[in-house]
Design a protein around this motif. Structure first.
Motif, mmCIF file in Angstrom:
data_model
loop_
_atom_site.group_PDB
_atom_site.id
_atom_site.type_symbol
_atom_site.label_atom_id
_atom_site.label_comp_id
_atom_site.label_asym_id
_atom_site.label_seq_id
_atom_site.Cartn_x
_atom_site.Cartn_y
_atom_site.Cartn_z
ATOM 1 N N ASP A 215 35.727 -21.753 -17.529
ATOM 2 C CA ASP A 215 37.010 -21.340 -16.829
ATOM 3 C C ASP A 215 37.258 -19.868 -17.364
ATOM 4 O O ASP A 215 36.961 -19.481 -18.290
ATOM 5 N N SER B 156 40.288 -23.912 -13.868
ATOM 6 C CA SER B 156 40.488 -25.399 -13.235
ATOM 7 C C SER B 156 41.901 -25.993 -13.573
ATOM 8 O O SER B 156 42.348 -26.655 -12.909
ATOM 9 N N TYR C 183 33.716 -24.559 -13.520
ATOM 10 C CA TYR C 183 33.298 -24.577 -12.176
ATOM 11 C C TYR C 183 31.871 -24.444 -11.991
ATOM 12 O O TYR C 183 30.985 -24.197 -12.697
#
Length: 275
Positions: free
Chosen positions: A151, A174, A189
């Motif tokens: 992230d 996220s 991700y």
């Protein structure tokens, strides 16, 4: 002989040299550690990219930060793209150096969770206050392959600007997207590497893991500079001593000539001067 070293000028010069030596040595080690970090990072990226793909659910979970050793791992995920909750990430650069967006599309997994997928880059073709024209994501069930990324958070070279237009974000996080989606989202991700399921966006290229940068050369330069300081100091001291000795010898010779009353020899080449 070396009493001039006690003068104010030489004391200051010597103290400056004594300060510069450890500072330059420390700067050299700083660059050396940056070199080591770059080499370690390159090795990690190379291993991760070369490793066999694994399901993304084996490496991350909702609310869980992606461990450093798992960043860049090749992962897979199967599900359907949720295009209605798709957003774009502002101020991202394409391979041609132009500014544009990353297209961030949630992939809904079979167990009700989701994982964020960076489908790639698109150019900024209109006002940045409007949602851009985004290539449609493939419909139906898809299996995506890509690199697992951590992230993004404010302060990592990315500004977290508030008050953005709808469906636009500055960073990929996220936890924030989970609140917007109203469902659990896996930490981190997927940075897509399979153009067959990208929908026509420009894929984000794999990171450069061959270049080690100039840090080792900078480290050597700083250490050489630190070695030049005492060498230069010695050269300056010897030059000052030589110049002072020459000045003293000239003054002594002039004093001796004045004390003995020695007259200059007549100029025999000019008879008129001797008359």
């Amino acid at each position: 002989m070396y009493r001039f070293l006690l003068s104010r000028q030489w004391v200051i010069l010597t103290l400056v040299g004594l300060v510069l030596i450890p500072v330059m040595i420390e700067l050299g080690f700083w660059q050396f550690h940056r070199h080591e970090s770059r080499v370690a990072r390159n090795a990690l990226v190379a291993r991760s990219i070369a490793a066999d793909p694994v399901p993304v659910t084996e490496l991350t979970a909702p609310g869980r930060a992606v461990p450093g050793e798992d960043v860049w791992r090749t992962v897979t995920a199967s599900g359907t793209y949720d295009t209605k909750d798709e957003v774009v990430v502002r101020l991202r650069t394409g391979e041609d150096g132009k500014s544009g967006y990353w297209v961030l599309t949630p992939l809904l997994l079979d167990d009700g969770r989701a994982v964020l997928v960076n489908r790639g880059w698109i150019p900024a073709d209109r006002s940045q206050r409007d949602f851009p024209d985004v290539p449609a994501a493939p419909s139906g069930r898809v299996t995506v392959t890509g690199r697992l990324r951590a992230d993004e958070r404010p302060g990592e070279g990315i500004k977290d600007t508030k008050g953005l237009p709808p469906r636009q974000v500055m960073l990929i996080n996220s936890e924030r997207q989970a609140r917007a989606l109203g469902r659990p989202v896996l930490g981190g991700y997927i940075e897509l590497s399979d153009e067959k399921v990208s929908g026509g966006t420009q894929l984000v290229p794999a990171p450069d893991h061959d270049s080690i940068g100039p840090h080792m050369a900078y480290a050597i330069q700083w250490w050489l500079f630190s070695a030049f300081v005492p060498v230069g100091w010695v050269i300056l001291v010897r030059r000052e001593r030589r110049d002072r000795a020459a000045t003293a010898a000239a003054a002594s010779a002039k004093t001796t000539d004045a004390g003995t009353g020695t007259a200059p020899a007549p100029d025999t080449a000019n008879p008129a001067a001797s008359r």
